[in-house]
Design a protein around this motif. Sequence first.
Motif, PDB file in Angstrom:
ATOM      1  N   MET A   1      -1.248 -13.316  -1.149  1.00 17.21           N
ATOM      2  CA  MET A   1       0.264 -14.054  -1.552  1.00 17.21           C
ATOM      3  C   MET A   1       1.215 -13.154  -0.749  1.00 17.21           C
ATOM      4  SD  MET A   1       1.564 -16.263  -3.574  1.00 17.21           S
ATOM      5  CE  MET A   1      -0.067 -16.603  -4.290  1.00 17.21           C
ATOM      6  N   GLU A   2       0.796 -12.017  -0.189  1.00 17.67           N
ATOM      7  CA  GLU A   2       1.816 -11.248   0.276  1.00 17.67           C
ATOM      8  C   GLU A   2       2.303 -12.094   1.821  1.00 17.67           C
ATOM      9  OE1 GLU A   2      -0.712 -10.239  -0.776  1.00 17.67           O
ATOM     10  OE2 GLU A   2       0.011  -8.532  -2.165  1.00 17.67           O
ATOM     11  N   LYS A   3       1.469 -13.021   2.251  1.00 17.96           N
ATOM     12  CA  LYS A   3       1.771 -13.678   3.633  1.00 17.96           C
ATOM     13  C   LYS A   3       2.730 -14.389   3.484  1.00 17.96           C
ATOM     14  CE  LYS A   3      -2.123 -17.001   3.112  1.00 17.96           C
ATOM     15  NZ  LYS A   3      -3.439 -17.537   3.841  1.00 17.96           N
ATOM     16  N   PHE A   4       2.790 -15.206   2.256  1.00 19.04           N
ATOM     17  CA  PHE A   4       3.844 -16.078   1.851  1.00 19.04           C
ATOM     18  C   PHE A   4       5.317 -15.394   1.961  1.00 19.04           C
ATOM     19  CE2 PHE A   4       0.126 -18.375   0.397  1.00 19.04           C
ATOM     20  CZ  PHE A   4       0.294 -19.625   1.147  1.00 19.04           C
ATOM     21  N   TYR A   6       5.911 -12.658   3.479  1.00 21.00           N
ATOM     22  CA  TYR A   6       6.372 -12.177   4.905  1.00 21.00           C
ATOM     23  C   TYR A   6       6.698 -13.489   5.677  1.00 21.00           C
ATOM     24  CZ  TYR A   6       3.636  -7.956   4.852  1.00 21.00           C
ATOM     25  OH  TYR A   6       3.144  -6.509   4.733  1.00 21.00           O
ATOM     26  N   ILE A   7       6.528 -14.713   5.710  1.00 23.86           N
ATOM     27  CA  ILE A   7       6.698 -15.760   5.957  1.00 23.86           C
ATOM     28  C   ILE A   7       8.316 -16.278   5.493  1.00 23.86           C
ATOM     29  CG2 ILE A   7       6.412 -18.316   6.480  1.00 23.86           C
ATOM     30  CD1 ILE A   7       3.429 -17.892   6.064  1.00 23.86           C
ATOM     31  N   GLN A  61       4.882  -6.646  -4.416  1.00 24.80           N
ATOM     32  CA  GLN A  61       5.206  -5.530  -3.528  1.00 24.80           C
ATOM     33  C   GLN A  61       4.730  -5.655  -2.263  1.00 24.80           C
ATOM     34  OE1 GLN A  61       7.361  -3.026  -4.880  1.00 24.80           O
ATOM     35  NE2 GLN A  61       7.300  -3.831  -6.924  1.00 24.80           N
ATOM     36  N   ILE A  62       5.415  -5.273  -0.990  1.00 24.30           N
ATOM     37  CA  ILE A  62       4.860  -5.222   0.154  1.00 24.30           C
ATOM     38  C   ILE A  62       5.507  -4.188   0.939  1.00 24.30           C
ATOM     39  CG2 ILE A  62       4.524  -7.893   0.556  1.00 24.30           C
ATOM     40  CD1 ILE A  62       6.930  -8.033   2.091  1.00 24.30           C
ATOM     41  N   SER A  78      10.185  -1.188   2.417  1.00 20.52           N
ATOM     42  CA  SER A  78       9.162  -1.968   1.666  1.00 20.52           C
ATOM     43  C   SER A  78       9.949  -3.045   0.869  1.00 20.52           C
ATOM     44  CB  SER A  78       8.460  -1.025   0.773  1.00 20.52           C
ATOM     45  OG  SER A  78       9.126  -0.224  -0.065  1.00 20.52           O
ATOM     46  N   PHE A  79       9.246  -3.889   0.306  1.00 16.38           N
ATOM     47  CA  PHE A  79      10.010  -5.118  -0.714  1.00 16.38           C
ATOM     48  C   PHE A  79       9.270  -5.475  -1.852  1.00 16.38           C
ATOM     49  CE2 PHE A  79      10.762  -5.521   4.129  1.00 16.38           C
ATOM     50  CZ  PHE A  79      12.066  -5.691   3.994  1.00 16.38           C
TER      51      PHE A  79
END
Length: 615
Positions: A1-4, A6-7, A61-62, A78-79
């Motif tokens: 889910m983190e990749k979305f 990031y995008i 969390q990323i 971080s976000f």
Amino acid sequence: MEKFLYIALFSPLVASLVSGLFAFFKPAKFIGYFNSTLIFVSMLCSFYLFSYIYENDVSLQIFLFDWINIGNLNLGFSFSLDHISIIMLLVVTFVSTMVHFYSIWYMEDDIGFNRFFSFLSLFVFSMLVLILADNFAVLFIGWEGVGLCSYLLIGFYYKKQKAGKASNEAFIVNRVGDMGLMIAMFVIYWNIGSLDFDIVFKTISSLEESTIFLIGTLLFIGAMGKSAQFPLHTWLANAMEGPTPVSALIHAATMVTAGVYLVIRCNEIYIQVPFLGELIAYLGAFVAIFAASMALVNNDLKRIIAYSTLSQLGYMFAAAGVGAYNIALFHLFTHAFFKSALFLGAANVMHGTHGNLDIRKMGDLYPKMKVTAFIMIISSLALSGIFPFAGFFSKDKILESVYSQNYLILYVTLLITACLTAFYSFRLVMKVFFVKSNVDNSSVHDAKTLAIFSIIPLVILSIIAGFLEKSFEEFTTKLLPTFTMNLSYETLWILILLASFVSIFGILFAIFKYKKYTNENKKIGFLQKILLKEYYIPKLYKELLVKPYYRFSKFINIYIETKLIDNTIDKIALCAYTLGAKFRPIQSGNLSTSLRLMVLGLFIALLFIIVLLVY
């Protein structure tokens, strides 16, 4: 889910960098479509992330990398995506997508087309960094980013003196507010030892009330700068010097909403100091009626809408001040749609009338701009808080929340503001589209299909977004405190009817007043002159702050820098040059002279050594 995530976050940055590479090339439409497509991708990812959080009731969390490791301060870049930031993410990406596609048409003949899209996409990225940050330091990066981008976009037409002054004013006034935010960060770290939101909000209640009050005040000073609250409000109306799509983005989804977001995000700080919340609420109510009064008489199309933004921000701060944080966020949510539609509709008018912004030189535009008229009427109805449009639900909730806490002065102030809002909104509609014109508008034209289709989704949400009220409240109160209104059923309906009555009265009064009106320059009365001059506050700032600072700077430049520092350095240089000139004959190239000087030097060195040994 983190990749979305990031995008969603980095797509605008990629768009900005790519279009930046073409900044000095000829305008290329593919840059506009490329940027708009990437912002659209960011929006799609935002909707997907919202569905994930809504269904699973979780936060994301990323962690990108370690950023600051000094002593006890350990901060990562971080976000965090939670129930507050996902709402903001949806608003920012959705409105930005529409503004980007709209701008392809609006800016197609501008020599700075590529540069504009680079700045616009960077603006979106900076706002996303701000709202997704999970600590104050990363938030500050986004905070300064939107400030920089607003400077670049407000001053986009940098060859115009007014644009340069407006961008400087926005940048400098925001630096005042930003200093408050910076000091707040220092105070937080000094007392808590961390800038992470989770740690700060969990620990804040253990501090002394005076310290919490100081932190909350400093944070609000930062919010005042970004959201243009009095007395840091003067930059907002002048920011209209930038391209109109920029105004739509600044007023609906970025920049000015950052201050409201900061207060909502830091609600756990303000809960600890209710007195500060009251001050914020009273200031918000004052700004609401203060800005609305200036919009009543202004004749600049974009400035009228800008004043309405300032007024609606006052509503949001009033709601947040009384503890209704979810209602403040809901008004931010609905306001984004009808305000962006209103600004883009104004852009249609401006484009169709070949750059004219004076509503006194308009009129009779309805037959030639029916679609734009429809857009602006719907948006104005939403802004006025008329059922069933979006503004009705959020504005009424604010009025009810204020009344339920027995802030009667605030309630009356905001109720009067609702009436003024309805009046100036339809004063604008009437003078632009329906009153008899005294100028030739035969060459007026409506916007092209791409522009219209970019605005339609905003208009649709201006109509239906209010019906999401219950779902919105259930979703956001999982993170925000629940605000309970102890109002009886009868009282609630009285408040709803009263708010609707004053708004309808304002609309009808404007329609009947300007029904047989002819646009022409009329003599300006005393009160009207005060309102047109913004209560002479800009002039007061100029006399009390700008001119003394200019004179002080001139004194420093002439007497300290030029006469003292420069002259001192020049004298030292002259002395070195003179000594060099005196000793230059020594370097004659004569071997005998050089040997004599060497012996003399050796003698002086030996004499110096003997003196040291004796003493």
